[in-house]
Design an enzyme around this catalytic site. Structure first.
Site, short mmCIF file in Angstrom:
data_model
loop_
_atom_site.label_atom_id
_atom_site.label_comp_id
_atom_site.label_asym_id
_atom_site.label_seq_id
_atom_site.Cartn_x
_atom_site.Cartn_y
_atom_site.Cartn_z
N ILE A 19 1.10 -1.27 0.00
CA ILE A 19 0.36 -0.17 -0.06
C ILE A 19 1.02 1.25 0.12
O ILE A 19 0.14 2.30 0.17
CB ILE A 19 -0.91 0.07 1.40
CG1 ILE A 19 -0.26 -0.42 2.58
CG2 ILE A 19 -1.93 -1.17 1.28
CD1 ILE A 19 -0.70 0.29 4.07
N GLY A 20 2.38 1.19 -0.20
CA GLY A 20 2.90 1.83 0.48
C GLY A 20 4.59 2.36 -0.13
O GLY A 20 4.92 0.91 0.37
N GLY A 23 10.51 5.99 1.17
CA GLY A 23 12.14 6.03 1.59
C GLY A 23 13.37 4.79 2.08
O GLY A 23 14.16 4.79 1.03
N MET A 24 12.69 4.01 2.83
CA MET A 24 13.70 3.09 3.83
C MET A 24 12.76 1.65 3.52
O MET A 24 13.55 0.91 3.60
CB MET A 24 13.92 3.73 4.90
CG MET A 24 14.83 4.70 4.80
SD MET A 24 15.48 5.15 6.59
CE MET A 24 14.04 5.49 7.62
N ALA A 25 11.14 2.04 3.19
CA ALA A 25 10.54 0.99 3.96
C ALA A 25 9.73 0.48 3.09
O ALA A 25 9.11 1.71 2.24
CB ALA A 25 10.21 0.85 4.67
N VAL A 27 5.55 -0.63 2.98
CA VAL A 27 4.29 -0.70 3.78
C VAL A 27 2.93 -1.98 2.66
O VAL A 27 3.04 -1.55 2.23
CB VAL A 27 3.72 0.26 4.53
CG1 VAL A 27 2.40 0.56 5.20
CG2 VAL A 27 4.77 1.72 4.83
N ASP A 137 10.93 15.93 10.15
CA ASP A 137 10.38 15.41 8.84
C ASP A 137 9.18 15.44 8.78
O ASP A 137 7.88 15.22 7.91
CB ASP A 137 10.87 13.61 8.40
CG ASP A 137 10.91 14.01 6.45
OD1 ASP A 137 10.63 15.11 6.23
OD2 ASP A 137 10.55 12.76 6.46
#
Length: 695
Positions: A19-20, A23-25, A27, A137
């Protein structure tokens, strides 16, 4: 196909769909089979899993978010490492990002709606800062807007403990460059005031529809955050009240010491503004597309320094703009940055080359411009529809009505259709009433453009019972409710479906409006109730049908039921049970039975002796000499160790514990004439028959 789809993590979380991607992971929408609910699982990207720096940041996020529990922060349920994967489990949000909302709704937002969002963001930051956590952020892409208009701050991807060592900040500046604070862009130490600056930028964007600073690359934008001040918001949107503009500029002060010292102080100013939005602004001196995901970038300080020096050497960068294109300077020399359009930038880039342009070029350009003007005039003349031919409609006032009232009486909206927009807090209108409309009442519209977008009042801003309590750990729920200044009473109940320590129910219902100091009740699971032991009763001598009913009522499980001929018990009666009467066993324990088939029928003809049965020769001679015979006991119906007893004429000739695995017990016994043989297994009479002994 995604390699993780269908995978089960920790034998609990089933990955359903992506679902997404951040930058690092990545989802994933997942299912928690233990609590039977949908969750979001965030897995570190495979290409980054071996990078120590990225792993550190990922674990920083997990550690930071796990410490937070607030209605305006995405809840974290679990942090784990399984099958070589680092992941966190979060609540699954049904909504969209604030960036998507602004694009769908259209910017600028009205100031009431913007205040509704920024207030919830600041509450989340106040909670995080009180735990020593700086988000670092804050941007619209990290703000989630739920269907009820509430907000949750997400993605603490580069969050760090404010008290942790920050030596690495001298080498890089982290953050999304359009929202980054000056000290963060420089790589200096940051605290909660950096989040306040970013929140001010988000509020600026919501109210103006533009970034305060723009440029060709991230380094140029970062330089402007450091060296420039933004255009005052009211120059871009005159509808912004002066007092609200002052709040924005104070939040975005370049010097952290001139900003709000905490999110709570900024919230207090916003609260005062809402009470009297028309008040004059206090003196404030600032001295020092489709949705495109604003990436979290790493700006090297060496690149930043080099770019600053290059900009300083550039006469075009230093030269003040004339008239509307100049960069205004304030009292201490900081430049006011105005966003430039494409033609303006192109003009600046080409200006050094315009010396000595040949006259022929100028003549050709003039001719082309003249011809283009004629074409534009002709096209416009023949394509334009006369406005006077379109029917005019006056927009009705829908303020104060509910949607139900409009549905019951369509004449209120007349020739217009109604489109429902956002739900916002309102002190003027009651919950459910229309508090804003676009276009405004009494405006005149022409043609078919007859749609009124309405904003619904959610009532006065206050405390509401959260909607994500059931299914969460009680400790986290209690902390969240106490942070809302509510009194929490706990009740405990057993549950076979909800794990121990998790919330089963809550009172009042989610969404209920509360006041500070109100009491709420949460029902917490004790886990499955331990059933008391069951005492085994005597089933021998009862009909097997009665036994089956009793076994069910006691919660015991019926095992094997074997039937044998028996001279002592009539047919259908239990002659043996595998667990002795009086023993205490757990519910569900299995008990095996043997049931009588009644006496063996008399043979009509002389039966052929079987090898395993003794030959019985009836005799009435009591003076017959002593003899021997063989007795065999079949153990195949039994399990485990049993006690076998053989009686001949009332005398016990064998009484020992025997493993049923041997299959049978055979013994040679002595007697005189014909005597009765009785065989017992575990003190239960299994068989009785006459046996004749021969010398």
């Amino acid at each position: 196909m995604d390699q993780y789809i269908g995978k089960m993590l920790d034998n609990r979380y089933e990955i359903l769909e992506c679902i997404g991607i951040g930058g690092m992971a990545v989802v994933y929408k997942s299912r928690d089979h233990r609590l039977n609910r949908l969750v979001a699982v965030k897995i570190l990207k495979p290409e980054l899993a071996n990078d120590a720096d990225f792993r550190r940041r990922f674990h920083d996020e997990s550690q930071a978010v796990a410490m937070l529990s607030h209605i305006n922060i995405v809840s974290v349920y679990d942090v784990s490492h399984s099958d070589g994967l680092d992941y966190i489990v979060m609540e699954l949000i049904d909504g969209m990002t604030l960036k998507q909302y602004m694009q769908k709704r259209g910017t600028p937002l009205n100031w009431r709606e913007a205040i509704h969002f920024i207030t919830q963001i600041l509450r989340a930051l106040a909670h995080a800062h009180s735990r020593g956590i700086v988000h670092r952020d804050i941007k619209p892409q990290n703000i989630l807007v739920l269907r009820d208009g509430s907000v949750k701050v997400a993605d603490f991807g580069i969050a760090r403990l404010a008290s942790a060592a920050q030596a690495t900040l001298t080498q890089e500046a982290l953050g999304s460059v359009h929202y980054i604070s000056p000290e963060q862009a420089k790589g200096s130490q940051v605290d909660g005031r950096s989040d306040i600056y970013s929140a001010g930028v988000v509020l600026y964007e919501m109210l103006t529809g533009r970034f305060p600073f723009e440029g060709e690359n991230p380094v140029f934008v970062a330089i402007q955050h450091i060296n420039s001040i933004p255009i005052p918001p009211r120059e871009l949107n005159p509808d912004i009240p002066p007092k609200l503009e002052a709040i924005i500029l104070k939040a975005m002060a370049p010097n952290p010491d001139q900003r709000y010292p905490s999110a709570e102080v900024m919230l207090a100013d916003l609260k005062e503004f809402r009470k009297n939005p028309d008040a004059s602004a206090p003196a404030h001196n600032v001295s020092d597309a489709d949705e495109v995901e604003e990436p979290t970038v790493v700006v090297s300080l060496s690149d930043l320094s080099a770019a600053e020096k290059a900009a300083a050497r550039d006469p075009e960068f230093r030269k003040p703009r004339q008239e509307s294109r100049q960069r205004d300077r304030d009292q201490d020399g900081r430049r006011r940055s105005r966003p430039r359009d494409f033609e303006e930038e192109e003009e600046e880039q080409l200006s050094p080359r315009r010396r000595g342009v040949p006259p022929i070029v100028i003549a050709v350009l003039a001719i082309l411009l003249f011809v283009g003007g004629i074409i534009f005039f002709v096209v416009t003349l023949f394509s334009q529809s006369p406005a006077e031919n379109l029917e005019e409609y006056t927009v009705p006032s829908l303020l104060g009505y509910t949607l139900e009232e409009l549905e019951a009486n369509p004449s209120i909206q007349g020739d217009f259709t109604v489109e429902v927009g956002a739900t916002v807090y309102s002190e003027e209108y009651e919950e459910g009433q229309i508090c804003e409309q676009t276009p405004s009442a009494d405006e005149v519209v022409r043609g078919d453009n007859r749609t009124i977008t309405v904003t619904i009042s959610g009532g006065e801003e206050g405390i509401y019972m959260p909607d994500n309590i059931v299914g969460r750990e009680a400790t986290a729920v209690i902390a969240e409710l106490r942070d809302m200044n509510l009194k929490v009473n706990q009740e405990w109940e057993y549950s076979s479906t909800i794990s121990e320590g998790y919330v089963m129910e809550c009172t009042p219902e989610p969404g209920t409006r509360l006041e500070e100091g109100d009491s709420v009740i949460i029902v917490v699971s004790r886990g499955p109730e331990e059933e008391p032991p069951v005492t085994v009763t005597r089933f021998v001598g009862l009909n097997i049908d009665q036994v089956l009913d009793q076994m069910t009522s006691l919660g015991l499980t019926i095992g094997s039921v074997n039937k044998f001929h028996n001279d002592e018990y009539p047919e259908g009666v239990v002659i043996w049970q595998s667990i002795s009467p009086g023993e205490q066993v757990d519910a569900g324990t299995v008990i095996n039975f043997q049931v009588s088939l009644g006496p063996e029928p008399e043979p009509s003809v002389e039966p052929t002796p079987e090898a395993s049965d003794p030959v019985v020769v009836p005799t009435d001679d009591v003076n017959a000499p002593a003899g021997t015979a063989t007795v065999t006991v079949d153990l195949s119906p039994y399990e485990g160790t049993v006690t076998v007893r053989i009686e001949v004429g009332g005398r016990i000739v064998f009484n020992n514990a025997v493993s049923a695995e041997v299959g049978s017990v055979t013994r040679s016994v002595t007697g005189t004439g014909t005597e009765m043989v009785s065989i017992y297994v575990d003190d239960q009479l299994m068989r009785s028959y006459p046996l004749t002994f021969t010398a």
